[in-house]
Design an enzyme around this catalytic site. Sequence first.
Site, PDB file in Angstrom:
ATOM      1  N   GLY A  51       4.302 -31.061  42.630  1.00 21.88           N
ATOM      2  CA  GLY A  51       3.444 -29.887  42.770  1.00 21.88           C
ATOM      3  C   GLY A  51       3.452 -29.114  41.462  1.00 21.88           C
TER       4      GLY A  51
ATOM      5  N   GLN B 113       2.094 -22.157  35.939  1.00 23.00           N
ATOM      6  CA  GLN B 113       3.178 -22.925  35.304  1.00 23.00           C
ATOM      7  C   GLN B 113       2.728 -23.569  33.995  1.00 23.00           C
ATOM      8  OE1 GLN B 113       4.442 -25.149  39.091  1.00 23.00           O
ATOM      9  NE2 GLN B 113       6.344 -24.981  37.926  1.00 23.00           N
TER      10      GLN B 113
ATOM     11  N   CYS C  81      12.056 -27.284  40.631  1.00 20.38           N
ATOM     12  CA  CYS C  81      10.848 -26.699  40.047  1.00 20.38           C
ATOM     13  C   CYS C  81      10.768 -27.105  38.586  1.00 20.38           C
ATOM     14  CB  CYS C  81      10.923 -25.181  40.168  1.00 20.38           C
ATOM     15  SG  CYS C  81       9.499 -24.321  39.490  1.00 20.38           S
ATOM     16  N   LEU C  82       9.585 -27.531  38.148  1.00 19.80           N
ATOM     17  CA  LEU C  82       9.443 -27.949  36.745  1.00 19.80           C
ATOM     18  C   LEU C  82       9.686 -26.787  35.780  1.00 19.80           C
ATOM     19  CD1 LEU C  82       6.335 -30.333  36.977  1.00 19.80           C
ATOM     20  CD2 LEU C  82       8.761 -30.951  36.866  1.00 19.80           C
TER      21      LEU C  82
ATOM     22  N   HIS D 160       6.042 -23.650  48.226  1.00 24.42           N
ATOM     23  CA  HIS D 160       6.666 -23.433  46.914  1.00 24.42           C
ATOM     24  C   HIS D 160       5.602 -23.071  45.873  1.00 24.42           C
ATOM     25  CE1 HIS D 160       9.680 -24.595  43.668  1.00 24.42           C
ATOM     26  NE2 HIS D 160       8.538 -24.571  43.009  1.00 24.42           N
ATOM     27  N   GLU D 161       4.505 -23.836  45.849  1.00 22.56           N
ATOM     28  CA  GLU D 161       3.450 -23.595  44.846  1.00 22.56           C
ATOM     29  C   GLU D 161       2.700 -22.295  45.138  1.00 22.56           C
ATOM     30  OE1 GLU D 161       3.682 -25.312  42.296  1.00 22.56           O
ATOM     31  OE2 GLU D 161       4.961 -26.840  43.194  1.00 22.56           O
TER      32      GLU D 161
ATOM     33  N   HIS E  14       4.399 -19.448  43.698  1.00 20.78           N
ATOM     34  CA  HIS E  14       4.165 -19.289  42.250  1.00 20.78           C
ATOM     35  C   HIS E  14       2.950 -18.398  41.993  1.00 20.78           C
ATOM     36  CE1 HIS E  14       7.158 -21.654  40.245  1.00 20.78           C
ATOM     37  NE2 HIS E  14       6.832 -22.790  40.823  1.00 20.78           N
TER      38      HIS E  14
HETATM   39 ZN    ZN Z   1       7.942 -24.457  41.012  1.00 23.63          ZN
END
Ligand code: ZN
Length: 186
Positions: A46, A51, A96-97, A138-139, A142
């Site tokens: 994701g 991000q 998370c990236l 999660h996304e 963000h």
């Molecule tokens: Zn994330």
Amino acid sequence: MAILPIYPYDAQVLREETRDLESPSQDLTQLIVDMFETMHLANGIGLAANQVGKGDSLFVVDLSGMEEYPEAKPLVFINPLITDFAGDDISFEEGCLSVPDVREDIIRPEKLLISYRDANFELQEMEADGLLARVIQHEYDHLEGIFFTDYLKGLRKRLLMPVLKKIKRGESAAEYQMAADAAIVE
Ligand code: ZN
């Protein structure tokens, strides 16, 4: 196509609420293509637009690289709105990236209902459960300026603080490109 640098924990753009997109455009299509390419290269499932430094209300999800979901299609969520939650609260490990090498168990609802526009800017509604519901939540967070680590409290949070500080300083050991010049919230 282009690989975009990924913005780190507490980057300004990741602490601000994102803006709804008003119409489709060639720039938007290109951003979506680039986000999928960036996410796949980093082995993510994701990725939210902020991000990669863009303040748009948009995230992408692709579970097809995972053994359990060979049939999964790449999904684009533009201007998403979660309208309902259902099921039990489930604990599940997230990463998370933007927060490399950190994995934590987070409790979230099992199922949800989400409305959004797809890659063609057409209105859609979807019921999601399992891993898909997890990644969506999660996304979605963000886009509202929330990191999964924000849910940690007490000792777990305290133990993580030095790690988060290192990531903010650009000292993470990510194997993909992180934005080196991102404005960071202090
Ligand atoms: Zn994330």
